[in-house]
Design a protein around this motif. Sequence first.
Motif, PDB file in Angstrom:
ATOM      1  N   ARG A  87      45.435  28.602  33.743  1.00 57.79           N
ATOM      2  CA  ARG A  87      45.737  28.144  35.087  1.00 57.79           C
ATOM      3  C   ARG A  87      47.109  27.456  35.132  1.00 57.79           C
ATOM      4  O   ARG A  87      47.928  27.747  36.000  1.00 57.79           O
ATOM      5  N   VAL A  97      51.654  33.877  43.814  1.00 53.58           N
ATOM      6  CA  VAL A  97      51.356  33.113  45.029  1.00 53.58           C
ATOM      7  C   VAL A  97      49.848  32.939  45.240  1.00 53.58           C
ATOM      8  O   VAL A  97      49.432  32.065  46.005  1.00 53.58           O
ATOM      9  N   SER A  98      49.034  33.758  44.599  1.00 51.38           N
ATOM     10  CA  SER A  98      47.586  33.590  44.714  1.00 51.38           C
ATOM     11  C   SER A  98      46.923  33.950  43.399  1.00 51.38           C
ATOM     12  O   SER A  98      47.391  34.830  42.676  1.00 51.38           O
ATOM     13  N   LEU A  99      45.859  33.257  43.107  1.00 50.27           N
ATOM     14  CA  LEU A  99      45.084  33.517  41.895  1.00 50.27           C
ATOM     15  C   LEU A  99      43.619  33.230  42.184  1.00 50.27           C
ATOM     16  O   LEU A  99      43.259  32.094  42.498  1.00 50.27           O
ATOM     17  N   TYR A 100      42.816  34.272  42.107  1.00 51.21           N
ATOM     18  CA  TYR A 100      41.387  34.116  42.361  1.00 51.21           C
ATOM     19  C   TYR A 100      40.598  34.529  41.124  1.00 51.21           C
ATOM     20  O   TYR A 100      40.909  35.540  40.484  1.00 51.21           O
ATOM     21  N   ARG A 101      39.582  33.767  40.805  1.00 49.26           N
ATOM     22  CA  ARG A 101      38.603  34.217  39.816  1.00 49.26           C
ATOM     23  C   ARG A 101      37.590  35.065  40.575  1.00 49.26           C
ATOM     24  O   ARG A 101      37.091  34.641  41.620  1.00 49.26           O
ATOM     25  N   ILE A 102      37.346  36.254  40.074  1.00 50.10           N
ATOM     26  CA  ILE A 102      36.540  37.196  40.856  1.00 50.10           C
ATOM     27  C   ILE A 102      35.361  37.747  40.065  1.00 50.10           C
ATOM     28  O   ILE A 102      35.291  37.620  38.841  1.00 50.10           O
TER      29      ILE A 102
ATOM     30  N   ALA B 141      35.545  36.659  45.499  1.00 49.57           N
ATOM     31  CA  ALA B 141      36.227  35.522  44.889  1.00 49.57           C
ATOM     32  C   ALA B 141      35.210  34.440  44.558  1.00 49.57           C
ATOM     33  O   ALA B 141      34.490  33.961  45.425  1.00 49.57           O
ATOM     34  N   MET B 142      35.161  34.080  43.284  1.00 58.82           N
ATOM     35  CA  MET B 142      34.258  33.019  42.862  1.00 58.82           C
ATOM     36  C   MET B 142      34.946  31.656  42.991  1.00 58.82           C
ATOM     37  O   MET B 142      34.319  30.628  43.167  1.00 58.82           O
ATOM     38  N   GLU B 143      36.265  31.698  42.877  1.00 59.17           N
ATOM     39  CA  GLU B 143      37.037  30.454  42.894  1.00 59.17           C
ATOM     40  C   GLU B 143      38.484  30.766  43.270  1.00 59.17           C
ATOM     41  O   GLU B 143      39.064  31.704  42.741  1.00 59.17           O
ATOM     42  N   ALA B 144      39.026  29.979  44.184  1.00 59.26           N
ATOM     43  CA  ALA B 144      40.440  30.149  44.551  1.00 59.26           C
ATOM     44  C   ALA B 144      41.250  29.151  43.731  1.00 59.26           C
ATOM     45  O   ALA B 144      41.237  27.963  43.995  1.00 59.26           O
ATOM     46  N   MET B 145      41.934  29.627  42.721  1.00 60.02           N
ATOM     47  CA  MET B 145      42.677  28.731  41.829  1.00 60.02           C
ATOM     48  C   MET B 145      44.071  28.454  42.360  1.00 60.02           C
ATOM     49  O   MET B 145      44.594  27.354  42.221  1.00 60.02           O
ATOM     50  N   ILE B 146      44.681  29.460  42.944  1.00 58.99           N
ATOM     51  CA  ILE B 146      45.958  29.303  43.637  1.00 58.99           C
ATOM     52  C   ILE B 146      45.831  30.110  44.927  1.00 58.99           C
ATOM     53  O   ILE B 146      45.401  31.250  44.895  1.00 58.99           O
ATOM     54  N   GLU B 147      46.191  29.497  46.028  1.00 60.80           N
ATOM     55  CA  GLU B 147      45.966  30.206  47.294  1.00 60.80           C
ATOM     56  C   GLU B 147      47.197  30.114  48.195  1.00 60.80           C
ATOM     57  O   GLU B 147      47.587  29.039  48.608  1.00 60.80           O
TER      58      GLU B 147
END
Lengths: 153, 153
Positions: A87, A97-102, B141-147
Motif C-alpha cells: 500500500r 489514482v485508484s487502488l481497490y482490493r477485489i 471491491a472489498m476495500e478502497a485503498m486509494i480512491e
Amino acid sequence: MAEKLDEMDRRILRALQIESSRSQRALAEDVGLSQNALWRRLKALETSGVIKGYTARLDREAAGASLVVFSMVKTRRHSADWLRSFRAHLESIPEVVSLYRISGDFDYMLKIVTHDIAGFDRVYQRVTEKLELEAVTSYFAMEAMIEDRPIPL
Amino acid sequence: MAEKLDEMDRRILRALQIESSRSQRALAEDVGLSQNALWRRLKALETSGVIKGYTARLDREAAGASLVVFSMVKTRRHSADWLRSFRAHLESIPEVVSLYRISGDFDYMLKIVTHDIAGFDRVYQRVTEKLELEAVTSYFAMEAMIEDRPIPL
DNA sequence: CCTGAAATCTTACGTAA
DNA sequence: TTACGTAAGATTTCAGG
C-alpha cells in the motif's frame, strides 16, 4: 456524527456534486431552503465529514493526462507486513489514482493515469520492481465514454 | 483554446485539485502570484475548458454508496448503431459512474457504485436486459485503498 | 495596488412541525 | 425539540480599474 442523511441533504449533495461554485443563495433557492438554513446544513455536512472538501473538475486530456490503464494484479504474498508496504509503495506513486482490493481471480485493481505509453511504462516498472507479483493484466482505455460521474444518492 | 500549460498553471491546478475552496489570496500566495494575476489565470483556465467546474468531494461510504463493482464486458455486436444505443443505455443509469472502451479480451469496463448488493443486482439486470452481451465478469471491491486521487500533472 | 460590489459568516429572534 | 425563516451586521472575497 453519524446522523442519517435526509432527502434535503441528498438534494444539496447532488447539487454540489454537479457544481459547487454557485452562490449559497442560488443553491438554496434550487433545493428549497433559505440561504441561512442551507448554510447550517452545509456546515453540518462538512464537519461530519460527508463533504470531505471541494475540488476542481479538470478536463483530463486538456490537462495532459491522456492515458488511462486498468491493471489487475495477482499477488504472491499476503502477510500483513507485506500488505502494508504494498500500500505504501503504491501511495508513493501519484499516477496510481485508484487502488481497490477485489474479489475474483485477481487480488487488486489499479487505475493508472499518465501522459502516454512511456509514462505508463515508467509507472509499471516502478510498481513491479519492488513487489513480488504473480500476475499483472493491463487493460488500456481506448476511449472514455463516461468518466467519474457523481456518486448516486 | 489549446495553449499549453506552463509550470505555474500546473501548480495552480494541482492546488485546486487538492482544495478549491480556499481564497484566491491564499492560493495566490501558495503558488507565488498576486491575487490579481491568479484571477486572470483562473479565468483563462476556466474559459479554455481545462477547468470544467468545481465539485464537492464526498465520503462515499458516509453518503451511503458502500459498494463498488468493476464489470468487464464482452459484447456480441459492434455496429455503430448498436454502440450508440449501448452508450445511451448506460448513460441513463446513474450508478454506472464510469465506462471505458478498452483493449484486451474484454471490450468495455464499467465502474458501478451502489448502496448494496441488492442495488447492484438491480443495475446489473438493467444493464444486461436490453443489450446482447457475450460475457460479463464482475469484480467486487472489498476495500478502497486509494480512491480517485488527483490527476497527476 | 486599490476599491466597489457581492458573497459569506454569524447572531438573534420568532415560527412551524 | 428540532429545523426553518427573516433580518441585519461584520467580515471576506471577488472582479476588476
